[in-house]
Design a protein around this motif. Structure first.
Motif, short mmCIF file in Angstrom:
data_model
loop_
_atom_site.label_atom_id
_atom_site.label_comp_id
_atom_site.label_asym_id
_atom_site.label_seq_id
_atom_site.Cartn_x
_atom_site.Cartn_y
_atom_site.Cartn_z
N GLY A 277 38.75 45.16 48.15
CA GLY A 277 37.99 44.89 46.84
C GLY A 277 38.26 46.32 45.96
O GLY A 277 37.86 45.57 44.52
N ILE A 278 39.01 47.33 46.05
CA ILE A 278 39.04 48.09 44.94
C ILE A 278 40.16 47.86 44.02
O ILE A 278 40.25 48.31 42.91
N TYR A 279 41.30 46.77 44.32
CA TYR A 279 42.18 46.29 43.41
C TYR A 279 41.85 45.61 42.29
O TYR A 279 40.79 44.69 42.72
N PRO A 280 42.13 45.72 41.45
CA PRO A 280 42.21 44.86 40.12
C PRO A 280 42.30 43.33 40.33
O PRO A 280 43.10 42.78 41.46
N ASN A 281 41.83 42.45 39.43
CA ASN A 281 41.95 41.13 39.65
C ASN A 281 43.01 40.50 38.86
O ASN A 281 43.05 39.85 37.91
N TRP A 282 44.40 40.79 39.51
CA TRP A 282 45.32 40.33 38.92
C TRP A 282 45.87 39.30 39.58
O TRP A 282 45.47 38.77 40.64
N SER A 283 46.82 38.50 38.88
CA SER A 283 47.30 37.30 39.60
C SER A 283 48.29 37.58 40.82
O SER A 283 48.63 36.50 41.69
N PHE A 285 47.17 39.99 42.99
CA PHE A 285 46.33 40.39 44.39
C PHE A 285 45.21 39.33 44.67
O PHE A 285 44.83 38.80 43.44
N ILE A 286 44.96 39.08 45.71
CA ILE A 286 43.84 38.22 46.17
C ILE A 286 42.79 38.98 47.04
O ILE A 286 43.30 39.43 48.15
N GLN A 287 41.69 39.44 46.66
CA GLN A 287 40.75 39.99 47.42
C GLN A 287 39.81 39.02 48.15
O GLN A 287 39.83 37.85 48.03
N SER A 288 38.99 39.50 49.00
CA SER A 288 37.85 38.87 49.86
C SER A 288 36.84 38.61 48.84
O SER A 288 37.01 38.93 47.59
N ILE A 289 35.86 37.86 49.32
CA ILE A 289 34.35 37.64 48.46
C ILE A 289 33.43 38.55 49.35
O ILE A 289 32.98 38.40 50.44
N LYS A 302 36.36 34.99 55.94
CA LYS A 302 36.72 35.45 57.03
C LYS A 302 38.21 35.55 57.30
O LYS A 302 38.71 36.31 58.04
N HIS A 303 38.89 34.47 56.60
CA HIS A 303 40.21 34.47 57.02
C HIS A 303 41.21 35.51 56.20
O HIS A 303 42.22 36.08 56.81
N GLN A 304 40.65 35.67 54.92
CA GLN A 304 41.37 36.72 54.01
C GLN A 304 41.01 38.23 54.57
O GLN A 304 42.02 38.96 54.81
N GLU A 305 39.82 38.36 55.16
CA GLU A 305 39.81 39.64 55.83
C GLU A 305 40.74 39.87 56.85
O GLU A 305 41.09 40.95 57.41
N SER A 306 40.71 38.78 57.79
CA SER A 306 41.44 38.79 58.97
C SER A 306 42.89 39.18 58.79
O SER A 306 43.77 39.66 59.63
N THR A 307 43.36 38.35 57.86
CA THR A 307 44.79 38.33 57.39
C THR A 307 45.28 39.61 56.93
O THR A 307 46.29 40.44 56.87
N ARG A 308 44.26 40.37 56.06
CA ARG A 308 44.49 41.43 55.22
C ARG A 308 44.60 42.63 56.18
O ARG A 308 45.00 43.65 55.84
#
Length: 426
Positions: A277-283, A285-289, A302-308
């Motif tokens: 979550g610390i990274y900026p909202n750039w095209s 970068f994709i963060q979790s919710i 769930k899928h984003q956090e496991s893949t990250r």
């Protein structure tokens, strides 16, 4: 004056004169240059160390089996011998030579093993003396030359930017996992610096923690580290490190391969990384919710956090394989610390390549080549020109990398894509 009183005065004068003479003598002695003590020579019988090491691991009836070698050297025997042969062929330090008396020096196997043991176990430099018959100063020299040799001989191949073929493979894997256009995950790791100079401690210490140096890395599903940016002070967080990082330099300069992929019916032309979550909202970068609302958002998180976690796993494996980067750094020289980290990452990637079957260990990409659902990801080679990009092109590429509107649209499309792909399983 009585004779007794005159005798007392004479004794007192004699004592004063003796004190003056002694003091003058001590001053003269202390002012003389001291002769350096000769270092005691220890006959270690280095030939015995080489023969015992050879019989333990490389002879026909070796004492220790292959899996023990893998555990102690962190790599398979064929990879270790490949490294030893390349170093002995290209680096004079690792070539075995005779001294003035005709006696053979330390063998390349002994020198490389000393360096590997220091990297793998993070021990003191004299910990290998009893087995390999190598002194402390020689072991340190072996480690320094080993790091430089690994970087010089293997760095270009095993710490490279992704080629078009690499990108195509990474995009295939990302699409299978529900993230078309994803080429890895990015994060930072701190390496504590025990012997940080006092004058620099304020610069390298954050809060109540100890001084540390930051590593920014990008890793893929197979734990290959594609990008490593090391050396910034520990006071910087991930955003400050990103501002100084060259991770997007190829894209901004127009040297990176062009990427095309489709998500939820929309076409995109810029690959991205999964982040926390610390990274900026750039095209890019994709963060979790953080607080997902609804089943679609929960499934995406769930899928984003496991893949990250790919990059977190890579950090964990790197520190487990080479404990020297897990323990506090003992060197005073920041340049030597950086070479140690870089060499460990290169060795890590060499081990990853040696122990896998292709890039897609867990995923079969042939389903995109022959099937009803072809892959939407395409990679085009960069333009073949020696002309540098114009200032206008550099600015336009920088805006593309940092565009927030594209970020939110891509994230919403990925939420729908994850739901369409894995919603039935959920």
């Amino acid at each position: 004056m009585s004779s007794s009183s005159s005798d007392g005065v004479e004794e007192r004068l004699d004592e004063i004169i003796d004190e003056i003479i002694d003091e003058s003598y001590n001053n003269i002695v202390e002012s003389q240059p001291k002769k350096q003590r000769k270092r005691a020579y220890i006959e270690r019988n280095r030939e015995l160390g080489h023969n015992r090491f050879w019989n333990d691991y490389f002879s026909e009836d070796a004492t220790f089996p292959t899996h023990v070698f893998r555990r102690r050297f962190r790599m398979n025997k064929d990879l270790f011998l490949r490294i030893v042969y390349r170093l002995a062929e290209s680096v004079p330090f690792f070539q075995q030579r005779r001294d003035a008396t005709g006696r053979l020096g330390l063998s390349p196997l002994q020198k490389c093993t000393a360096a590997i043991r220091l990297l793998a176990y993070g021990n003191a430099a004299d910990a290998v003396d009893e087995y390999l018959r190598i002194g402390e100063s020689t072991a340190i020299s072996c480690l320094e030359h080993f790091n430089e040799g690994i970087i010089g001989l293997f760095g270009e191949e095993y710490l490279r930017r992704p080629t078009p073929e690499d990108l195509q493979r990474l995009l295939y894997i990302g699409e299978i996992r529900g993230f078309p256009g994803m080429v890895g995950s990015i994060d930072c790791m701190h390496w504590r610096w025990k012997n940080c100079p006092t004058a620099w401690k304020g610069q390298y210490t954050r809060g109540s923690t100890k001084p540390s140096i930051v590593l920014e890395a990008v890793a893929s599903q197979d734990l290959w580290i594609w990008h490593a940016f090391f050396g910034l002070p520990g006071t910087l967080n991930d955003i400050n490190v990103l501002d100084r990082s060259p991770v997007f330099d190829d894209i901004i300069q127009g040297r990176a391969p062009r990427v095309e992929y489709m998500v939820n019916g929309h076409m995109y032309n810029l690959a991205y990384y999964l982040t926390d979550g610390i990274y900026p909202n750039w095209s890019t970068f994709i963060q979790s919710i953080s607080i997902p609302q609804g089943e679609k958002a929960e499934l995406f998180a769930k899928h984003q956090e496991s893949t990250r976690k790919d990059v977190e796993r890579a950090f964990g494996v790197l520190q487990s394989r080479f404990v020297i980067v897990k323990n506090p750094a003992l060197s005073w020289d920041q340049d030597k610390i950086g070479k140690t980290m870089r060499a460990c990452i290169i060795l890590h990637n060499m081990i990853v390549e040696n122990e896998r079957v292709g890039y897609n260990t867990q995923y079969d990409t042939t389903e995109f080549e022959e099937g009803d659902v072809p892959s939407s990801s395409r990679v085009h080679k960069p333009r073949d020109t020696d002309l540098p990009p114009s200032v206008t092109e550099i600015r336009a590429n920088r805006v593309r990398v940092r565009e927030q509107e594209t970020h939110y649209q891509l994230k919403n499309d990925l939420i729908e894509n994850i739901w369409n792909k894995f919603g039935d399983e959920n």
